[in-house]
Design a protein around this motif. Structure first.
Motif, PDB file in Angstrom:
ATOM      1  N   GLU A   1      -2.075   0.370  -3.174  1.00  8.90           N
ATOM      2  CA  GLU A   1      -2.239   1.571  -2.352  1.00  8.90           C
ATOM      3  C   GLU A   1      -2.743   1.189  -0.963  1.00  8.90           C
ATOM      4  OE1 GLU A   1      -1.282   4.546  -3.123  1.00  8.90           O
ATOM      5  OE2 GLU A   1      -0.768   4.078  -5.195  1.00  8.90           O
ATOM      6  N   GLY A   2      -2.066   1.665   0.084  1.00  8.95           N
ATOM      7  CA  GLY A   2      -2.369   1.273   1.458  1.00  8.95           C
ATOM      8  C   GLY A   2      -3.769   1.588   1.928  1.00  8.95           C
ATOM      9  N   TRP A   3      -4.412   2.592   1.359  1.00 13.73           N
ATOM     10  CA  TRP A   3      -5.764   2.977   1.752  1.00 13.73           C
ATOM     11  C   TRP A   3      -6.834   2.131   1.069  1.00 13.73           C
ATOM     12  CZ3 TRP A   3      -7.815   3.929  -2.844  1.00 13.73           C
ATOM     13  CH2 TRP A   3      -6.986   4.444  -3.848  1.00 13.73           C
ATOM     14  N   SER A   4      -6.449   1.337   0.078  1.00 11.24           N
ATOM     15  CA  SER A   4      -7.430   0.565  -0.685  1.00 11.24           C
ATOM     16  C   SER A   4      -7.977  -0.603   0.131  1.00 11.24           C
ATOM     17  CB  SER A   4      -6.797   0.021  -1.966  1.00 11.24           C
ATOM     18  OG  SER A   4      -7.690  -0.879  -2.608  1.00 11.24           O
ATOM     19  N   THR A   5      -9.274  -0.733   0.143  1.00 11.28           N
ATOM     20  CA  THR A   5      -9.916  -1.861   0.830  1.00 11.28           C
ATOM     21  C   THR A   5     -10.484  -2.873  -0.170  1.00 11.28           C
ATOM     22  OG1 THR A   5     -11.993  -0.622   0.990  1.00 11.28           O
ATOM     23  CG2 THR A   5     -10.478  -0.499   2.891  1.00 11.28           C
ATOM     24  N   ALA A   6      -9.975  -2.844  -1.396  1.00 12.51           N
ATOM     25  CA  ALA A   6     -10.497  -3.701  -2.465  1.00 12.51           C
ATOM     26  C   ALA A   6     -10.492  -5.187  -2.107  1.00 12.51           C
ATOM     27  CB  ALA A   6      -9.703  -3.483  -3.751  1.00 12.51           C
ATOM     28  N   PHE A   7      -9.541  -5.612  -1.275  1.00 13.01           N
ATOM     29  CA  PHE A   7      -9.415  -7.036  -0.967  1.00 13.01           C
ATOM     30  C   PHE A   7      -9.691  -7.348   0.501  1.00 13.01           C
ATOM     31  CE2 PHE A   7      -6.395  -5.917  -4.370  1.00 13.01           C
ATOM     32  CZ  PHE A   7      -7.136  -6.446  -5.418  1.00 13.01           C
ATOM     33  N   LEU A   8     -10.232  -6.377   1.221  1.00  9.33           N
ATOM     34  CA  LEU A   8     -10.484  -6.557   2.649  1.00  9.33           C
ATOM     35  C   LEU A   8     -11.445  -7.707   2.910  1.00  9.33           C
ATOM     36  CD1 LEU A   8     -10.028  -5.703   5.546  1.00  9.33           C
ATOM     37  CD2 LEU A   8     -11.803  -3.954   5.249  1.00  9.33           C
ATOM     38  N   THR A   9     -12.545  -7.787   2.175  1.00 16.67           N
ATOM     39  CA  THR A   9     -13.506  -8.879   2.382  1.00 16.67           C
ATOM     40  C   THR A   9     -12.845 -10.228   2.103  1.00 16.67           C
ATOM     41  OG1 THR A   9     -15.357  -7.433   1.862  1.00 16.67           O
ATOM     42  CG2 THR A   9     -15.749  -9.811   1.698  1.00 16.67           C
TER      43      THR A   9
ATOM     44  N   GLU B   1       3.554   6.098   6.679  1.00 18.90           N
ATOM     45  CA  GLU B   1       2.282   5.821   6.021  1.00 18.90           C
ATOM     46  C   GLU B   1       2.454   5.432   4.554  1.00 18.90           C
ATOM     47  OE1 GLU B   1      -0.943   8.542   6.683  1.00 18.90           O
ATOM     48  OE2 GLU B   1      -0.391   8.825   8.781  1.00 18.90           O
ATOM     49  N   SER B   2       3.570   4.771   4.252  1.00 18.17           N
ATOM     50  CA  SER B   2       3.808   4.289   2.888  1.00 18.17           C
ATOM     51  C   SER B   2       3.432   2.818   2.743  1.00 18.17           C
ATOM     52  CB  SER B   2       5.269   4.512   2.500  1.00 18.17           C
ATOM     53  OG  SER B   2       6.160   3.912   3.428  1.00 18.17           O
ATOM     54  N   LEU B   3       2.897   2.249   3.802  1.00 16.70           N
ATOM     55  CA  LEU B   3       2.512   0.840   3.830  1.00 16.70           C
ATOM     56  C   LEU B   3       1.471   0.528   2.760  1.00 16.70           C
ATOM     57  CD1 LEU B   3       3.038  -1.642   5.747  1.00 16.70           C
ATOM     58  CD2 LEU B   3       0.896  -1.016   6.846  1.00 16.70           C
TER      59      LEU B   3
ATOM     60  N   THR C   1      15.590  -1.655   5.521  1.00 13.18           N
ATOM     61  CA  THR C   1      16.052  -1.142   4.232  1.00 13.18           C
ATOM     62  C   THR C   1      15.386   0.191   3.928  1.00 13.18           C
ATOM     63  OG1 THR C   1      14.327  -2.299   3.013  1.00 13.18           O
ATOM     64  CG2 THR C   1      16.427  -3.477   3.321  1.00 13.18           C
ATOM     65  N   TRP C   2      16.055   1.002   3.131  1.00 21.99           N
ATOM     66  CA  TRP C   2      15.506   2.313   2.769  1.00 21.99           C
ATOM     67  C   TRP C   2      14.186   2.180   2.026  1.00 21.99           C
ATOM     68  CZ3 TRP C   2      14.510   3.389  -2.291  1.00 21.99           C
ATOM     69  CH2 TRP C   2      15.133   2.572  -3.240  1.00 21.99           C
ATOM     70  N   PHE C   3      14.043   1.114   1.251  1.00 29.16           N
ATOM     71  CA  PHE C   3      12.849   0.973   0.419  1.00 29.16           C
ATOM     72  C   PHE C   3      11.652   0.388   1.145  1.00 29.16           C
ATOM     73  CE2 PHE C   3      15.491  -2.820  -0.407  1.00 29.16           C
ATOM     74  CZ  PHE C   3      14.622  -3.827  -0.006  1.00 29.16           C
ATOM     75  N   SER C   4      11.867  -0.225   2.284  1.00 31.59           N
ATOM     76  CA  SER C   4      10.782  -0.913   2.983  1.00 31.59           C
ATOM     77  C   SER C   4       9.723   0.084   3.451  1.00 31.59           C
ATOM     78  CB  SER C   4      11.339  -1.683   4.184  1.00 31.59           C
ATOM     79  OG  SER C   4      10.340  -2.468   4.786  1.00 31.59           O
ATOM     80  N   SER C   5       8.475  -0.156   3.069  1.00 36.67           N
ATOM     81  CA  SER C   5       7.381   0.739   3.460  1.00 36.67           C
ATOM     82  C   SER C   5       7.167   0.701   4.963  1.00 36.67           C
ATOM     83  CB  SER C   5       6.093   0.345   2.735  1.00 36.67           C
ATOM     84  OG  SER C   5       6.209   0.568   1.352  1.00 36.67           O
ATOM     85  N   ARG C   6       6.698   1.810   5.469  1.00 35.15           N
ATOM     86  CA  ARG C   6       6.487   1.975   6.897  1.00 35.15           C
ATOM     87  C   ARG C   6       5.036   2.323   7.198  1.00 35.15           C
ATOM     88  NH1 ARG C   6      11.862   2.171   5.239  1.00 35.15           N
ATOM     89  NH2 ARG C   6      13.333   2.651   6.871  1.00 35.15           N
ATOM     90  N   GLY C   7       4.667   2.100   8.458  1.00 31.68           N
ATOM     91  CA  GLY C   7       3.349   2.466   8.925  1.00 31.68           C
ATOM     92  C   GLY C   7       3.363   3.864   9.502  1.00 31.68           C
ATOM     93  N   PRO C   8       2.323   4.227  10.192  1.00 29.98           N
ATOM     94  CA  PRO C   8       1.206   3.357  10.539  1.00 29.98           C
ATOM     95  C   PRO C   8       0.299   3.083   9.339  1.00 29.98           C
ATOM     96  CG  PRO C   8       0.791   5.578  11.308  1.00 29.98           C
ATOM     97  CD  PRO C   8       2.178   5.569  10.740  1.00 29.98           C
ATOM     98  N   SER C   9      -0.611   2.156   9.551  1.00 31.03           N
ATOM     99  CA  SER C   9      -1.564   1.837   8.494  1.00 31.03           C
ATOM    100  C   SER C   9      -2.428   3.058   8.214  1.00 31.03           C
ATOM    101  CB  SER C   9      -2.454   0.669   8.914  1.00 31.03           C
ATOM    102  OG  SER C   9      -3.527   0.523   8.003  1.00 31.03           O
ATOM    103  N   PRO C  10      -2.590   3.409   6.946  1.00 33.92           N
ATOM    104  CA  PRO C  10      -3.482   4.529   6.631  1.00 33.92           C
ATOM    105  C   PRO C  10      -4.959   4.211   6.888  1.00 33.92           C
ATOM    106  CG  PRO C  10      -2.680   3.509   4.626  1.00 33.92           C
ATOM    107  CD  PRO C  10      -1.957   2.849   5.766  1.00 33.92           C
TER     108      PRO C  10
END
Length: 191
Positions: free
Chosen positions: A78-86, A110-112, A134-143
């Motif tokens: 999920e693009g909003w997850s910061t679980a691995f940010l650190t 915002e499907s990134l 491609t149609w499936f490629s996720s797009r921004g902007p970053s959530p």
């Protein structure tokens, strides 16, 4: 305990072949590479295993000199997850570049996926053989920060690469675009 590389699903072998494979399938066939498995035997990925994988990359075999220059992440959440940010920030501080697949949840804005949504990563979207996204490629902007992502698109449709047991095949996805990008980064760093 496994002591040799093993890939039940074929995804990792395909990704590695795209980045560093020989005989015309890899972007950077002369690059040295290492791999860390973050999935269990059934293909499930737990946050705790991902954290351990990122930590291992800082000092493979307990040796920081063996750390990679660039990491390919052909996965997303999920693009909003910061679980691995650190984890990503620590790799960034260590001078290790990270390339992540944008995700396959397009074409909506915002499907990134994360970690491609993090400011510290290079986000790779996918294009087809006509150079169209491609149609499936996720797009921004970053959530997370409204930054326009992905940074670039790379081949991600009908990508021919290696599979386990000496086989070859075609896969689609931003997981295929990321190793094209990672291989190009490796070539740039080598130059």
């Amino acid at each position: 305990t496994m002591t040799v590389p093993h890939d039940v699903l074929g995804h990792g072998t395909h990704v590695a072949g795209t980045a560093v494979g020989q005989n015309g399938i890899g972007v950077a066939p002369g690059a040295s590479w290492i791999a860390v498995n973050i999935a269990d035997a059934g293909g499930l990925i737990y946050d705790s295993d991902v954290h351990v994988g990122f930590q291992w990359l800082l000092a493979p075999a307990n040796n920081p000199a063996l750390a990679p220059d660039v990491v390919n992440g052909s996965w997303s959440g999920e693009g909003w997850s910061t679980a691995f940010l650190t984890d990503i920030q620590v790799l960034d501080t260590a001078g290790i570049l990270t390339v992540f697949a944008a995700g396959n949840s397009g074409p909506e804005p915002e499907s990134l996926g994360a970690p491609a949504s993090y400011a510290e990563t290079i986000a790779a979207g996918a294009h087809d053989d006509t150079n169209a996204v491609t149609w499936f490629s996720s797009r921004g902007p970053s959530p997370l920060n409204a930054e326009y992502r992905p940074h670039l698109i790379a081949p991600g449709a009908r990508i021919y690469s290696s599979l386990p047991n000496g086989n070859y095949g075609y896969y689609n996805g931003t997981s295929m675009a990321a190793p094209h990008t990672t291989g190009a980064v490796a070539l740039i760093l080598a130059a």
